[in-house]
Scaffold this active site. Structure first.
Site, PDB file in Angstrom:
ATOM      1  N   GLY A 288       0.697  -1.244   0.045  1.00 17.56           N
ATOM      2  CA  GLY A 288       0.080  -0.060   0.169  1.00 17.56           C
ATOM      3  C   GLY A 288       0.814   1.240   0.100  1.00 17.56           C
ATOM      4  CB  SER A 289      -0.005   4.699   1.170  1.00 14.21           C
ATOM      5  OG  SER A 289      -1.304   4.502   0.564  1.00 14.21           O
TER       6      SER A 289
END
Lengths: 573, 140
Positions: A288-289
């Site tokens: 993810g981020s």
């Protein structure tokens, strides 16, 4: 001395004796005495030589047979606390090929002393024609004495080593476990075996207690604190699994690693359950981020972007039927720090596109994210890398989708972003900073690393990671929330929340990773199980607890990240 | 001469036999002692290993935490309570003792009231030294 070999002369010699010529006979007797004295001297000399010779080999063998079989080295944590050791246990065996006598009687007698033994199974064992059958492990001294008194022929006792893990579940995934024959089959125990111990066992040399102990980088106190906090987090967020890791960014030493649910290595049957695998090294995940930190570092390092660069995040990016959107959408032109703190997918994708797919691929290769990571642990997941690497892959990988890596790999890469730009392979064994420097490869410039530190700090001061703040420890970090793939589709309500925390951010020493898999308790903010609400505060609690143990002093005179970013921007541009 | 030598040699033989006998038994005894000690050492090592494992289990952080939660009622150290000596403020100036100062100004015997005028006369009336004139100190 010719008379010994000259028979005629020999006769003369005796004749001379008979003559009782005092002078001649005395001379000859004297010669005899000298001769015998010489022979005795030779014998005495030979005895002295034998006495000085070292002990014979067969005597040593007798001593070895007396000691335990298949010993393993003790395992200590970095402060010398015992994590795994051998204790002696006694095993009952029989040699059925040597005629046990009356099998039924023997069975009856043995089961009388060991009532939990299955009688029919035992009878079968005793009536077989094998040279050696194991009847029962770990019998008590009392039972041993009773069995000995029964006087059953051709049964015997053998001392063997039994592996004991005094801390139970605490470090199960790091230590691994052994099988019934005391051979390592998982974790560091297996690594110890592949390091030549198995060969020593085969040669019959690894017995007794002369093995060099293994000193781990692990700190039992930190490990416990991490596990305790993660257990609470698992309860609080009702997650499928929670895992965490503490890494020294300067040496690559892993101070603690926990993946819940775990198992008790004293009862290794529990490790078979697939939900108990070590998610940090065995599993691969879309991080993810947290990947945005890598994307921005890559862009800053290549010079394709500066901290002042602006990227248009007004419109979602459209790739066929696939749309890249923002979770915390701002609908305006964002600067690089804003893209980071608002965790803008569109912004990160645009930054990566500005650098280009080839450069991105090369950068990720350089940071070790495209290859299987090799550590001491035998369990290691291979990253899932897209076969074709087009623009859409570049755009999604920029915010951590479309590339699955083992979390430990992501930790290694993120540590390189903050420690001055050196990629240091992580280790579970003790390592000095100089040794780490020798192994390190440079992946980004030190100036880029400085900027990354302050971006991470900024994100905690006023970004998605505000809940990770611990007063005095200057925590920095990046959140990451990704939807999990179920049967080829992203599912909105199955999330993986990740937080990478670094402290103290002005001169990072430790990196803390927390991964919450499928948090279900969304509390009052329904629909928002993002990492900022679960993984980040958990990391904050962990840092508050472990930093004093690690000797990191709290400081209260630190400037705000914003101030430092402005300063570094002035220098950079 | 030969007889003396014979007696001497037989004597030596007997002495040597006795010594060899003794040495052999000594060495057998010592070998047994070594074996016994080795066994004892091994048994002790096993016991040490067992006790070390037991101690590690007893001092395991999980166990200590469970016990402390049950019996001690202590809580984790808050980060805000950790600080440097340099962060401590300067030691304040002594506050003094106003009441004590007041008592000191009071007369020693409270029954005897203070009489400033008499005090003055007493100091005047007591000739302490020869009177000093204006010319004193001037040289010839």
């Amino acid at each position: 001395m010719r008379f010994f070999f000259d028979l005629p002369r020999f006769g003369q010699f005796f004749a001379a004796l008979r003559l009782a010529d005092g002078r001649v006979s005395r001379l000859r007797i004297g010669m005899m005495v000298c001769g015998f004295a010489l022979i005795y001297c030779v014998i005495a000399g030979r005895l002295a030589m034998l006495g000085m010779m070292p002990e014979l080999a067969d005597k040593r063998r007798a001593v070895a047979a007396d000691s335990m079989t298949s010993s393993r080295p003790d395992i200590f944590d970095r402060q010398g606390r015992l994590l795994a050791t051998d204790v002696e246990s006694t095993m009952l065996y029989a040699e059925p090929n040597k005629k046990v006598g009356d099998v039924d009687e023997a069975t009856e007698l043995i089961t009388a002393v060991l009532p939990d033994l299955n009688a029919s199974e035992l009878r079968q064992k005793l009536s077989s024609k094998k040279g050696f059958v194991r009847i029962k492990r770990e019998i008590s001294p009392q039972q041993q004495l009773e069995l000995h008194r029964l006087g059953i022929p051709h049964i015997g006792f053998m001392r063997e080593a039994k592996r004991v893990y005094p801390d139970g579940n605490e470090a199960s995934h790091v230590l691994g476990h052994v099988n019934v024959d005391n051979q390592g089959i998982a974790g560091l125990e297996k690594w110890i075996d592949t390091g030549g111990l198995a060969d020593l066992h085969l040669a019959g040399l690894a017995s007794g207690r002369a093995l060099e102990p293994v000193n781990l980088a692990l700190d039992l106190g930190v490990q416990h604190a991490l596990r305790d906090e993660l257990l609470m987090a698992k309860e609080l967020y009702q997650a499928n699994s929670v895992s965490g890791l503490v890494l020294n960014v300067k040496t690559g030493e892993i101070f603690a690693m926990v993946s819940l649910p775990d198992y008790d290595p004293n009862v290794p049957a529990g490790s078979i359950d697939p939900t108990r695998l070590n998610r940090l090294t065995t599993g691969v995940y879309e991080m993810g981020s947290t990947f945005k930190a890598l994307t921005i570092a890559m862009a800053l390092d290549s010079g394709k972007a500066t901290l002042a660069s602006q990227f248009d995040a007004r419109m979602p990016l459209q790739y066929g039927q696939f749309t890249i959107n923002d979770f915390h959408a701002q609908h305006r032109v964002l600067s690089v720090p804003e893209i980071f703190t608002y965790s803008s997918n569109i912004g990160a994708a645009k930054i990566a596109l500005a650098v280009g797919p080839d450069a991105q691929r090369a950068f990720l290769k350089k940071t070790g994210l495209l290859d299987q990571l090799k550590t001491e642990l035998p369990e290691s997941g291979r990253p899932l890398v897209p076969k074709a690497w087009g623009e859409i892959n570049t755009a999604t990988i920029a915010f951590g989708h479309g590339l699955s890596v083992a979390p430990l790999q992501a930790v290694m890469a993120t540590a390189a972003l903050v420690n001055g730009g050196l990629l240091i392979p992580p280790t579970f064994l003790k390592r000095s900073e100089a040794e780490a420097q020798a192994l390190a490869t440079r992946v980004i410039k030190p100036e880029t690393s400085d900027k990354m530190r302050y971006l991470l700090r900024l994100n905690v001061e006023k970004g998605t990671a505000e809940r990770a703040e611990v007063e005095g420890y200057y925590v920095g970090g990046k959140t990451g929330t990704s939807e999990k793939v179920v049967r080829g589709h992203y599912v909105h309500d199955k999330l993986l929340s990740v937080f990478m925390g670094v402290f103290p951010c002005d001169a990072p020493e430790y990196l803390v990773l927390v991964m919450v898999d499928e948090p279900k308790n969304w509390g009052d903010r329904k629909g928002q199980a993002t990492a900022g609400l679960n993984a980040a505060p958990t990391t904050g609690r962990i840092i508050a607890r472990i930093a004093p143990m690690l000797g990191v002093k709290p400081r209260r005179d630190l400037p705000s990240a914003d101030h430092l970013i402005l300063a570094s921007r002035r220098i950079a541009n | 001469m030969v007889r003396i030598l014979n007696v001497l040699v037989i004597g030596c033989l007997i002495v040597a036999a006795v010594i060899v006998y003794d040495v052999k038994y000594q060495s057998t005894y010592k070998a047994q002692a070594v074996a016994r000690l080795n066994n004892e050492i091994r048994a002790e090592q096993e016991k040490i290993a067992l006790l070390r494992a037991e101690w590690s289990r007893l001092s395991s952080p999980v166990r200590i935490q469970t016990l402390s939660e049950r019996y001690l009622g202590m809580k984790a150290l808050d980060v805000s309570r950790i600080d440097d000596f340099s962060a401590l403020p300067e030691k304040p100036a002594p506050v003094g003792d106003p009441l004590g100062d007041l008592i000191e100004t009071l007369p020693a015997d409270p029954r005897k009231p203070r009489d400033p005028i008499r005090d003055m006369i007493e100091t005047l009336g007591a000739p302490t030294e020869a009177p000093v004139t204006g010319s004193a100190g001037q040289g010839p």
